[in-house]
Structures are given as structure tokens and as C-alpha cells.
Design an enzyme around this catalytic site. Structure first.
Site, PDB file in Angstrom:
ATOM      1  N   GLU A 218      19.205  -0.817  49.036  1.00  0.00           N
ATOM      2  CA  GLU A 218      19.933  -2.035  49.384  1.00  0.00           C
ATOM      3  C   GLU A 218      19.385  -3.277  48.670  1.00  0.00           C
ATOM      4  O   GLU A 218      20.138  -4.091  48.141  1.00  0.00           O
ATOM      5  CB  GLU A 218      19.849  -2.285  50.899  1.00  0.00           C
ATOM      6  CG  GLU A 218      20.363  -1.169  51.781  1.00  0.00           C
ATOM      7  CD  GLU A 218      21.811  -1.334  52.183  1.00  0.00           C
ATOM      8  OE1 GLU A 218      22.489  -2.217  51.618  1.00  0.00           O
ATOM      9  OE2 GLU A 218      22.271  -0.574  53.053  1.00  0.00           O
TER      10      GLU A 218
ATOM     11  N   SER B  39      27.532  -5.354  55.751  1.00  0.00           N
ATOM     12  CA  SER B  39      26.542  -6.420  55.693  1.00  0.00           C
ATOM     13  C   SER B  39      26.737  -7.374  56.875  1.00  0.00           C
ATOM     14  O   SER B  39      26.665  -6.944  58.026  1.00  0.00           O
ATOM     15  CB  SER B  39      26.628  -7.129  54.346  1.00  0.00           C
ATOM     16  OG  SER B  39      25.503  -7.938  54.120  1.00  0.00           O
TER      17      SER B  39
ATOM     18  N   HIS C 169      23.036  -2.570  47.622  1.00  0.00           N
ATOM     19  CA  HIS C 169      23.799  -3.152  48.717  1.00  0.00           C
ATOM     20  C   HIS C 169      25.255  -3.358  48.303  1.00  0.00           C
ATOM     21  O   HIS C 169      25.544  -3.853  47.212  1.00  0.00           O
ATOM     22  CB  HIS C 169      23.171  -4.495  49.095  1.00  0.00           C
ATOM     23  CG  HIS C 169      23.716  -5.128  50.325  1.00  0.00           C
ATOM     24  ND1 HIS C 169      23.587  -4.579  51.573  1.00  0.00           N
ATOM     25  CD2 HIS C 169      24.398  -6.288  50.500  1.00  0.00           C
ATOM     26  CE1 HIS C 169      24.151  -5.369  52.470  1.00  0.00           C
ATOM     27  NE2 HIS C 169      24.651  -6.413  51.846  1.00  0.00           N
TER      28      HIS C 169
END
Length: 488
Positions: free
Chosen positions: A307, A185, A399
Site C-alpha cells: 500500500e 481508502s 494503494h
């Protein structure tokens, strides 16, 4: 086992855990407080005697995060620039090194998260693992007048940590000429930013970017608007007055700026992201990759299939679909129709997740790979598609779900809540952990248990899909990929 090591800052004493030597809370730069707040990182002062390195340092200052797991309070302090080392042995060996940069939208996170436990890399792969804290939010990424680097200080902290690795890791049994920098991320955005910067050249030889690429930075004018807003919220005329405010006051002002960020930025821009500055980062990272930056560094990159479920996009209704997607692409109707054709049984929420996942994560990763291919940069791409059983399957391959697979930390308390099963998919975790270990050790993720996995190129567009069944895909969702051509 040797648990005392001499570093450039002084001698430290660590501890043994499950046969691995752990050294934690090691300063790699001076405390960024007082006159050093919003300044670039400075060398850490030396200490006398033997410093205790058995406990993790506190995280960078941050507002508590709120999500599906509830409100998460992380202990923090402004004196936060520390790192941790897990090693099979501090014996002067020449082991490959993995340097991990945590995620958290450049606002949250800590290197002490149990998901990032490097024990398995050290024990199974004979790898030295380093994790680090860096400045976050307004303190790490607000470009204030008077400090030219202040919009990139969080990235400069990461570079300072990599320089510490270069100068010290040999004493921990690591090889400074075999360094892989990795992150997820915001950590992955950081990795690609580092890959594009001249300042970090030579500090690492391989890179892993999980769910993050090179598009999401602020332009100089937008960064200036954010800085002006922060000073206003602090009731400060300039950076000198801002330095007189307490850390709590800065965090409160940061929250107020974030609450009205839609007045300053587009919906998909974040106020405290790295910003283009004309010197350290003269353009978006992906544009610098297109000019050949970082082509000599091997890259493993990829995304998760779903995600954006973690961010609530799965709750999008039919009525709100087009208006919500207009924040990402305008007009959205043609693209929505293409996603509907590709996924005829999908709900409006699933269409929203697919489109926004592509916008924020998958398409930027593809563009980074294409930019590198033009300069003979070796890039391997993956797709994580194991579906969580939690929340009735709502999360899918959400995610950050891949992190405990890559670190082989499926047994860490709390992971089972996101997996949604009492029978963890150990086989898949072993395959991913093995691929990551192979990449750190050799520069290629190929292992005996994986199908033949070729580097990404615009001809074959090979993507390895990690799921219950592992397979290589050729240009997955190619028509949708092509539809994004020319769209930002």
C-alpha cells in the site's frame, strides 16, 4: 429504455450508455452553503419539470492533489451533494444495489472518476450501481463549536445518500433491501464507520472495505485543537464568522492547518478525519465493532501488499529507517528486526513499506475482522498482491491499484500507466470482479473460479490472495501479526 424516473425530489431524465441507463448529478440533500455550511445535511428541495440528469455533479471543494501522476485539478463547488445511478433498466425490478464511496484521504476525490464506472457491474451482474459525492476536508470533517455534528458531516452526507437510496432506488430497478455499501481508502474507512454507527442501521445489508478499517479517527480533544487552528487561520471568532468566508478562503486555511498539523497531532493522524463525538460516534469504529455493532452485516475486506509505496515510503534509506518508523511505533527496533528476519533480502525502503502498510491498513483490517468474529459477524478477507510493472516495478501492489480490477475498468485511459503493461491481467480482473459481484448479489464472494474461501476466524485466518496465481493463505505473516498485539 426508460430514461425518465420520478424521484422524491422530482422527475429526472438520464441517458443511455453502452446499453446501461445512467442518471447523474442527482441532488440527495440541500446545497450545504450559507447557513447550512458545517450543518448536517438537510432534505433536497423539490424541483419543477424534468431535471437534466445526464452530467455528473461537480466534486466537493478540495485542494488540488499532487502525486505520481502530477497535479490533479478537479472541478468543484460547495453545492456538491449529488449522486449517480447506473442501472440495467429503470423498470421497477428488484436488483441488488452497490453504493460506492470514493477515497482520497477525506480531502480529495469525486464520484465521477472513470475507475468507478459501474457499467460492468450493471451489464454483467444485473446490479444497480450508485456513486456519491460527500463533503471533504474542513467543510466535511472539522468539528467547530456551535455545530455538534460538524466533525462527522461527511459521514452524515453518506447516510443521507443511503436514505435517498432507500426511498428512491426501486424506481431505478433496485431493491432497497439488498444494498451493499462499498469504498476504498477513505471510502473504506467510511464504510467501517457506517458499519459501527446506530444512525446507519438498516440502510445496507452488506459492506465492502478495500484498504481501510476502523482505527483512524480523531479523538474529541484533538478535533478541538484542529477546529481552533482553523478558526485562527480564517481570522474568525466563531462559526458564524467562518461562514462569511469564501470557499477559496476556507480551502486556503485548511491547507495552512494541514501544513502545521505535526504541531497538533501525531504524524499518522490527519486533521480532517471523522472524529469521536460521544453521540453519533462514541468511540473508534473498531471498538464499537468489538461491542457487536454491525455484526448482522456481511463484510468483505482486505488490503494490498504494498500500500505505502504510493506515499513515498519506498524511498526510505537505511539511515532514516528507524527515525521514520518511530512515528508509527516507538521504539521501532524490535519490530524492524522482525520484518528483516521475515524479509532478509528487503531494502530499507521495502521494510518501511511493509511495516507501515501493516500499521495503517493490514493490522486494522485484521482487528476489525476479529472484533466481528466475536459476535458471529461474517467476514471474508483478501490480499491483493498483483505487482504493477510501472516505474520499474517500484510500486508493487500499491494503494488503490485493485480498484480497476474490482470494477473491471482496466481499459479506462490512464489505468495502463499504473499497470505498467500493455497486456492487462484480464483473467485476474474477471476473477475479482466476479467475486465482488457475487458478494453484492448473495452476501458471499465465493465463485466457481475461486478456491474454497472460508470466512475469517481466529482459528483458520483464511485470506484469499489475488495475484497471477490465486490461492487461499492460512494466517499469512502470522508472526508479524502477533507482534502487533497491544500496539496501536
Amino acid at each position: 429504455m426508460n430514461l425518465e424516473v420520478e424521484t422524491t425530489g422530482g422527475r429526472i431524465r438520464g441517458r443511455s450508455r453502452r446499453g446501461i441507463a445512467l442518471f447523474a448529478g442527482i441532488p440527495y440533500a440541500a446545497p450545504p452553503v450559507g447557513e447550512l455550511r458545517w450543518a448536517p445535511p438537510q432534505p433536497a428541495p423539490r424541483w419543477r419539470g424534468v431535471r437534466d440528469a445526464t452530467r455528473f455533479g461537480l466534486a466537493a471543494p478540495q485542494v488540488a492533489a499532487t502525486g505520481m501522476a502530477g497535479r490533479l485539478e478537479v472541478p468543484w463547488r460547495e453545492d456538491c451533494l449529488t449522486l449517480n445511478v447506473a442501472t440495467p433498466a429503470a423498470d421497477g425490478g428488484s436488483r441488488p444495489v452497490l453504493v460506492w464511496i470514493h477515497g482520497g484521504a477525506f480531502r480529495h476525490g469525486t464520484s465521477a472518476t472513470p475507475w468507478y464506472d459501474g457499467t460492468s457491474f450493471a451489464a454483467r451482474g444485473d446490479v444497480v450501481v450508485v456513486s456519491l459525492n460527500y463533503r471533504l476536508g474542513a467543510l466535511g470533517f472539522c468539528r467547530l463549536p456551535g455545530e455538534p455534528t460538524s466533525g462527522l458531516n461527511g459521514i452524515l452526507d453518506q447516510i443521507a445518500a443511503l436514505e435517498w437510496v432507500r426511498d428512491n432506488i426501486s424506481a431505478f430497478g433496485g431493491d432497497p433491501a439488498q444494498v451493499t455499501v462499498a469504498g476504498e481508502s477513505a471510502g473504506a474507512f467510511s464504510v467501517v464507520t457506517l458499519l459501527s454507527m446506530e444512525r446507519s442501521a438498516g440502510l445496507f445489508q452488506r459492506a465492502i472495505a478495500q484498504s481501510g478499517a476502523g482505527h483512524h479517527v480523531l479523538g474529541a480533544s484533538r478535533a478541538a485543537l484542529v477546529a481552533e487552528s482553523l478558526l485562527h487561520e480564517l481570522d474568525a471568532a466563531d462559526i458564524d464568522e467562518a461562514r462569511q468566508r469564501s470557499t477559496v478562503e476556507v480551502l486556503a486555511a485548511q491547507s495552512r492547518v494541514e501544513a502545521r498539523a505535526h504541531e497538533l497531532l501525531s504524524r499518522v493522524e490527519q486533521p480532517f478525519y471523522p472524529s469521536i463525538d460521544g453521540d453519533l460516534l462514541p468511540a473508534r469504529p473498531v471498538d464499537l465493532l468489538a461491542k457487536g455493532a454491525g455484526a448482522e452485516v456481511a463484510l468483505l475486506t482486505g488490503t494490498n501488499a504494498d500500500e505505502m509505496t504510493l506515499f513515498g515510503l519506498g524511498a526510505t534509506t537505511e539511515e532514516s529507517l528507524a527515525p521514520a518508523m518511530a512515528h508509527y511505533v516507538d521504539p521501532p527496533d524490535e519490530l524492524i528486526a522482525l520484518y528483516r528476519a521475515a524479509h532478509p533480502e528487503a531494502s530499507a525502503g521495502q521494510i518501511a513499506v511493509a511495516l507501515t502498510t501493516d500499521h495503517v491498513f493490514r493490522i486494522p483490517a485484521i482487528r476489525a475482522a476479529e472484533a466481528r468474529w466475536a459476535h458471529a459477524g461474517d467476514t471474508w478477507m483478501y490480499l491483493f498482491d498483483w505487482k504493477s510493472r510501472a516505474f520499474g516495478g517500484f510500486l508493487g501492489a500499491t494503494h488503490a491499484l485493485e480498484i480497476p480490477f474490482t470494477f473491471a475498468t482496466l481499459d479506462v485511459p490512464g489505468v495502463e500507466l499504473f499497470l505498467g503493461t500493455k497486456q492487462p491481467p484480464v483473467r485476474l480482473s474477471d476473477a475479482m470482479h466476479g467475486a465482488w459481484t457475487a458478494f453484492v448479489r448473495s452476501g458471499t464472494p465465493q465463485t466457481d473460479v475461486l478456491p474454497a474461501w472460508q470466512p475469517y476466524d481466529p482459528g483458520g485466518r483464511a485470506v484469499l490472495r489475488f495475484a497471477d496465481d490465486i490461492e487461499v493463505l492460512a494466517d499469512p505473516q502470522g508472526a508479524i501479526r502477533e507482534a502487533w498485539t497491544g500496539l496501536r
